[in-house]
Design a protein around this motif. Sequence first.
Motif, PDB file in Angstrom:
ATOM      1  N   ILE A  39       0.862  -1.182   0.000  1.00  0.00           N
ATOM      2  CA  ILE A  39       0.000   0.000   0.000  1.00  0.00           C
ATOM      3  C   ILE A  39       0.896   1.228   0.000  1.00  0.00           C
ATOM      4  N   ASN A  40       0.566   2.216  -0.818  1.00  0.00           N
ATOM      5  CA  ASN A  40       1.325   3.464  -0.882  1.00  0.00           C
ATOM      6  C   ASN A  40       0.335   4.623  -0.876  1.00  0.00           C
ATOM      7  N   ILE A  41       0.421   5.474   0.148  1.00  0.00           N
ATOM      8  CA  ILE A  41      -0.513   6.587   0.318  1.00  0.00           C
ATOM      9  C   ILE A  41       0.285   7.873   0.481  1.00  0.00           C
ATOM     10  N   SER A  42      -0.160   8.951  -0.149  1.00  0.00           N
ATOM     11  CA  SER A  42       0.494  10.251  -0.026  1.00  0.00           C
ATOM     12  C   SER A  42      -0.465  11.262   0.588  1.00  0.00           C
ATOM     13  N   LEU A  43       0.077  12.108   1.455  1.00  0.00           N
ATOM     14  CA  LEU A  43      -0.688  13.192   2.067  1.00  0.00           C
ATOM     15  C   LEU A  43       0.157  14.462   2.077  1.00  0.00           C
ATOM     16  N   GLY A  44      -0.529  15.597   2.065  1.00  0.00           N
ATOM     17  CA  GLY A  44       0.147  16.879   2.190  1.00  0.00           C
ATOM     18  C   GLY A  44       0.799  17.337   0.898  1.00  0.00           C
ATOM     19  N   SER A  45       1.312  18.551   0.936  1.00  0.00           N
ATOM     20  CA  SER A  45       2.061  19.121  -0.178  1.00  0.00           C
ATOM     21  C   SER A  45       2.886  20.281   0.354  1.00  0.00           C
ATOM     22  N   LEU A  46       3.964  20.577  -0.331  1.00  0.00           N
ATOM     23  CA  LEU A  46       4.867  21.670   0.065  1.00  0.00           C
ATOM     24  C   LEU A  46       5.312  21.526   1.519  1.00  0.00           C
ATOM     25  N   LEU A  47       5.568  20.294   1.939  1.00  0.00           N
ATOM     26  CA  LEU A  47       5.966  20.037   3.322  1.00  0.00           C
ATOM     27  C   LEU A  47       7.445  20.316   3.568  1.00  0.00           C
ATOM     28  N   ASP A  48       8.145  20.784   2.541  1.00  0.00           N
ATOM     29  CA  ASP A  48       9.550  21.170   2.681  1.00  0.00           C
ATOM     30  C   ASP A  48       9.680  22.679   2.853  1.00  0.00           C
ATOM     31  N   ASP A  49       8.691  23.300   3.514  1.00  0.00           N
ATOM     32  CA  ASP A  49       8.647  24.758   3.649  1.00  0.00           C
ATOM     33  C   ASP A  49       9.365  25.266   4.892  1.00  0.00           C
ATOM     34  N   GLN A  50      10.132  24.400   5.562  1.00  0.00           N
ATOM     35  CA  GLN A  50      10.889  24.753   6.761  1.00  0.00           C
ATOM     36  C   GLN A  50       9.982  25.185   7.913  1.00  0.00           C
ATOM     37  N   HIS A  51       8.747  24.681   7.912  1.00  0.00           N
ATOM     38  CA  HIS A  51       7.844  24.841   9.044  1.00  0.00           C
ATOM     39  C   HIS A  51       7.617  23.469   9.675  1.00  0.00           C
ATOM     40  N   TRP A  52       7.167  23.463  10.932  1.00  0.00           N
ATOM     41  CA  TRP A  52       6.932  22.205  11.627  1.00  0.00           C
ATOM     42  C   TRP A  52       5.645  21.550  11.125  1.00  0.00           C
ATOM     43  N   HIS A  53       5.718  20.238  10.904  1.00  0.00           N
ATOM     44  CA  HIS A  53       4.561  19.444  10.494  1.00  0.00           C
ATOM     45  C   HIS A  53       4.486  18.202  11.386  1.00  0.00           C
ATOM     46  N   SER A  54       3.272  17.783  11.699  1.00  0.00           N
ATOM     47  CA  SER A  54       3.072  16.642  12.594  1.00  0.00           C
ATOM     48  C   SER A  54       2.599  15.423  11.816  1.00  0.00           C
ATOM     49  N   VAL A  55       3.025  14.251  12.286  1.00  0.00           N
ATOM     50  CA  VAL A  55       2.679  12.979  11.653  1.00  0.00           C
ATOM     51  C   VAL A  55       2.247  11.996  12.734  1.00  0.00           C
ATOM     52  N   LEU A  56       1.190  11.252  12.444  1.00  0.00           N
ATOM     53  CA  LEU A  56       0.723  10.199  13.344  1.00  0.00           C
ATOM     54  C   LEU A  56       0.371   8.976  12.510  1.00  0.00           C
ATOM     55  N   ILE A  57       0.969   7.832  12.858  1.00  0.00           N
ATOM     56  CA  ILE A  57       0.665   6.563  12.197  1.00  0.00           C
ATOM     57  C   ILE A  57       0.143   5.600  13.256  1.00  0.00           C
ATOM     58  N   GLU A  58      -1.089   5.125  13.075  1.00  0.00           N
ATOM     59  CA  GLU A  58      -1.702   4.168  13.995  1.00  0.00           C
ATOM     60  C   GLU A  58      -2.041   2.901  13.215  1.00  0.00           C
ATOM     61  N   HIS A  59      -1.577   1.775  13.718  1.00  0.00           N
ATOM     62  CA  HIS A  59      -1.812   0.500  13.042  1.00  0.00           C
ATOM     63  C   HIS A  59      -2.310  -0.504  14.074  1.00  0.00           C
ATOM     64  N   PHE A  60      -3.519  -0.981  13.886  1.00  0.00           N
ATOM     65  CA  PHE A  60      -4.050  -2.002  14.785  1.00  0.00           C
ATOM     66  C   PHE A  60      -4.851  -3.000  13.957  1.00  0.00           C
ATOM     67  N   ASN A  61      -4.488  -4.286  14.114  1.00  0.00           N
ATOM     68  CA  ASN A  61      -5.013  -5.345  13.257  1.00  0.00           C
ATOM     69  C   ASN A  61      -4.772  -4.946  11.799  1.00  0.00           C
TER      70      ASN A  61
END
Length: 246
Positions: free
Chosen positions: A59-81
């Motif tokens: 599976i390959n999923i993309s989110l966001g854009s222009l995330l190399d703008d030198q600002h802080w960005h948050s990421v959360l990955i939750e995997h259950f079953n």
Amino acid sequence: MTALKDVISLKFKAMQSDGILLHREGKKGDHIILELVKGKLSLLINLGDDKIHSSSAQINISLGSLLDDQHWHSVLIEHFNNQVNFTVDKHTHHFHAKGEFNYLDLDYELSFGGIPEPEKSGSLSRRNFHGCFENIYCNGVNVIDLARRHKSQISFVGNMSFLCLEPQVVPVTFLSSRSYLALPGILGQEEVAISFQFRTWNSEGFLVSSKVNQASGGFFLYLSDGKVKISIHKPGKPLGDITAGN
């Protein structure tokens, strides 16, 4: 996986548009890769070589854009079953993985900012991350705190420091409607590239104007009704207007 629920969270500030943020691998080749690809964040989940023929092996999923703008960005990955939640800056993609995703074995190796053997990873960029991390948590464990205390389960590769240098910003404030900055052009210049950030309480006003040369024309960048507009003019042609923003 040994945990009923797997949760990884972090914040990042990127200096480049491509690079590996996270790589997690199991003994059988199962792996998860989180990487920046052209400023977008891509999450790749692979079940390993022995299951590669399964229709749900990757599976390959993309989110966001222009995330190399030198600002802080948050990421959360939750995997259950076989449920996965992938969140970037409060934008969440929920998906239900079919087949054997609930049998992912990911307890073998975990790395941030790069991959020990990128040629075996199947990643898109294979570049190490260039930027800053903060608040890296893996199932409640503060990874940066372990690294800062040089715990034996953490290894370091390359140059790192436990601080994040902010880019130097020199602001300028225009105190009246008659204030402006002027920069002389370069003789024979055919192109111009301008970037800036601005903040204003006014809904109208000129931002930038440029006249490249007599043959190429020029443009005006301005605010109108709180929207950013650009007016492009070329000799012998009608004005062209483009609007952006809310």
